[in-house]
Design an enzyme around this catalytic site. Structure first.
Site, PDB file in Angstrom:
ATOM      1  N   ARG A 199       0.596  -0.990  -0.096  1.00  0.00           N
ATOM      2  CA  ARG A 199      -0.141  -0.214   0.535  1.00  0.00           C
ATOM      3  C   ARG A 199       0.724   0.630   0.000  1.00  0.00           C
ATOM      4  NH1 ARG A 199      -3.264   2.783  -1.399  1.00  0.00           N
ATOM      5  NH2 ARG A 199      -5.850   3.645  -0.135  1.00  0.00           N
ATOM      6  N   GLY A 200       0.854   1.832  -1.234  1.00  0.00           N
ATOM      7  CA  GLY A 200       1.933   3.492  -1.391  1.00  0.00           C
ATOM      8  C   GLY A 200       1.765   3.641  -0.241  1.00  0.00           C
ATOM      9  N   ASP A 220       1.042   3.680   2.961  1.00  0.00           N
ATOM     10  CA  ASP A 220       1.919   2.717   4.214  1.00  0.00           C
ATOM     11  C   ASP A 220       3.240   3.369   4.171  1.00  0.00           C
ATOM     12  OD1 ASP A 220      -0.847   3.219   4.638  1.00  0.00           O
ATOM     13  OD2 ASP A 220      -0.837   0.954   4.716  1.00  0.00           O
ATOM     14  N   THR A 221       3.748   2.625   2.997  1.00  0.00           N
ATOM     15  CA  THR A 221       5.230   2.702   3.281  1.00  0.00           C
ATOM     16  C   THR A 221       6.090   2.232   1.969  1.00  0.00           C
ATOM     17  OG1 THR A 221       5.032   0.055   1.521  1.00  0.00           O
ATOM     18  CG2 THR A 221       4.206   0.247   4.638  1.00  0.00           C
ATOM     19  N   ARG A 222       5.364   3.294   0.730  1.00  0.00           N
ATOM     20  CA  ARG A 222       6.898   3.416  -0.227  1.00  0.00           C
ATOM     21  C   ARG A 222       7.703   3.853  -0.016  1.00  0.00           C
ATOM     22  NH1 ARG A 222       5.110   3.665  -5.910  1.00  0.00           N
ATOM     23  NH2 ARG A 222       3.019   3.463  -5.383  1.00  0.00           N
ATOM     24  N   GLY A 270      -7.616   5.055 -11.011  1.00  0.00           N
ATOM     25  CA  GLY A 270      -8.874   3.627 -11.390  1.00  0.00           C
ATOM     26  C   GLY A 270      -9.413   2.874 -10.780  1.00  0.00           C
ATOM     27  N   GLU A 310      -4.353  -7.888  -6.155  1.00  0.00           N
ATOM     28  CA  GLU A 310      -2.888  -7.678  -6.644  1.00  0.00           C
ATOM     29  C   GLU A 310      -3.038  -9.471  -5.885  1.00  0.00           C
ATOM     30  OE1 GLU A 310      -0.277  -4.421  -7.415  1.00  0.00           O
ATOM     31  OE2 GLU A 310       0.270  -5.576  -5.392  1.00  0.00           O
TER      32      GLU A 310
END
Length: 430
Positions: free
Chosen positions: A26-27, A29-31, A58, A92
């Site tokens: 999840r970008g 949160d942790t990217r 989207g 995913e």
């Protein structure tokens, strides 16, 4: 890893992967922290890693991303508190689990500042994120599929649970594990691995890899029953989950040679410690001391193949406390008393092949298809009766008869059956 047999070229390790690793995260949160640091560490180690650097727009997961998942040998799931708030992340996850089943990919979950039980039951902050997504999506069928996937992944072994501490140590551990998977050599199991998968599952259930005890398991059976083949398949399927691993083949034969036991000890140490140099131990007693000292804190997988004397076990794996918590030692042998004397925890008795499996294995060797040719049915049944469920006999006899005429088949089978009768008479006289 599974071993479902589809034909001559079913081995997963021959698959040409585009990426070594796919990172699902999840970008928000942790990217820019954990995932970013993990990607950099993997990249520096030379591990070809896919990370989605684009902002997602989207609701539909992109075809390019689906293709990246399909082409990755390993998927690392970074399950953070807002992972379940994203339909993209959950789609995913569905694709990753599909590829785990259809392409024999490996999935390594990282429960990053969330508890696995919260993922399984969708509770606390993880559950709130999932419920919030449900209010938005309003699709009960899709929510049930996502929920089932989260339950599934929460019960995977071989992952990590990180709540607090040094993130760099966790990243280092993940990179080390992935390096072992990417760079490890697979053992050749069998040209036609008929019937291996269910046996591997049965032995794996005895091993209970998720438990933090130290366990010795014996694989017992007569010559030609497939003990070594099963052990190789197990090694390929679980070796990546350990700090180090070693498959010592033909121990009974090797130990008869000059300094054989010492050389086995040296091989064991070199392979588990991943040291390309030959570690000289000098004598059996010193070898025992070095093994206990160097491996007592390591979680290892050790397979001792074709053991026929107690001294071999006492020399290579004398006691469970020689190895670290979580270690597994597998012993293949024909000698049940040997396993009992050594105090092996559990014994798996290998059974002979049933008729259908024997027919399939023999046919692949004798005809290069899964069924006999026309006019060979009766002769095939004779061959299967002669083999008595032994995979080695089915394989060797089938290979010997491949490409021969019906007359040659009859002659060869007559000789095999006559030879067996002579041996019986000799045994009765003695």
């Amino acid at each position: 890893m599974t071993f479902e047999f589809q034909g001559p070229s079913s081995s997963s390790n021959t698959h040409q992967w585009t990426y070594d690793v796919f990172l699902s995260f999840r970008g928000t949160d942790t990217r820019n922290n954990f995932t970013g640091h993990l990607y950099n560490a993997l990249h520096k180690r030379g591990i070809n890693t896919f990370i989605d650097d684009e902002l997602r727009r989207g609701e539909e997961i992109s075809p390019a991303l689906l293709k990246a998942i399909e082409g990755s040998r390993i998927s690392i799931l970074i399950l953070s508190k807002n992972y379940a708030s994203s339909s993209w992340c959950l789609d995913e996850l569905l694709k990753i689990l599909e590829c785990k089943e259809t392409k024999e990919q490996m999935v390594l979950p990282v429960f990053f500042k969330v508890d696995p039980s919260d993922v399984e039951h969708q509770t606390n902050c993880f559950g709130k994120a999932f419920d919030k997504l449900g209010d938005k999506v309003k699709d009960d069928v899709k929510m049930l599929r996502w929920k089932a996937a989260l339950i599934d992944v929460s019960n995977f072994t071989g992952g990590w649970h990180f709540s607090k501490g040094n993130e760099s140590e966790l990243i280092q551990e993940i990179v080390q594990r992935v390096s072992l998977i990417v760079n490890r050599t697979y053992l050749n199991v069998a040209k036609y691995p008929v019937g291996i998968e269910p046996l591997v599952h049965e032995v794996n259930s005895l091993l209970s890899i998720g438990r933090n005890d130290i366990r010795m398991v014996g694989i017992l059976g007569i010559n030609g029953i497939g003990k070594t083949t099963i052990a190789k398949a197990i090694y390929n399927s679980i070796a990546y989950q350990f700090d180090g691993s070693c498959f010592l083949a033909n121990i009974g034969e090797t130990s008869k040679q000059e300094s054989g036991l010492v050389r086995l000890q040296e091989t064991l140490l070199s392979e588990i410690l991943r040291d390309t140099r030959i570690l000289q131990v000098g004598s059996v007693d010193r070898g025992i001391s070095v093994i206990k000292h160097r491996l007592c804190s390591k979680r290892i997988l050790l397979i001792l193949d074709d053991v026929d004397k107690l001294v071999q076990l006492e020399t290579l794996a004398g006691n469970c406390d020689w190895f670290g918590l979580g270690s597994r030692i597998i012993i293949t042998t024909r000698e049940e008393a040997l396993l009992a004397n050594h105090g092996v925890d559990l014994i798996y008795q290998v059974r002979g092949m049933g008729h259908n499996e024997a027919l399939q294995l023999f046919s692949w060797n004798a005809f290069k298809t899964e069924k006999p040719f026309e006019n060979y049915d009766e002769l095939t049944e004779r061959a299967i009766r002669y083999a008595r469920g032994l995979p080695l006999v089915l394989t060797n006899l089938g290979s010997e008869l491949y490409g021969r005429s019906i007359v040659q088949w009859k002659s060869a089978l007559d000789k095999c059956e006559a030879s067996r009768k002579r041996k019986r008479k000799v045994r009765k006289k003695s």
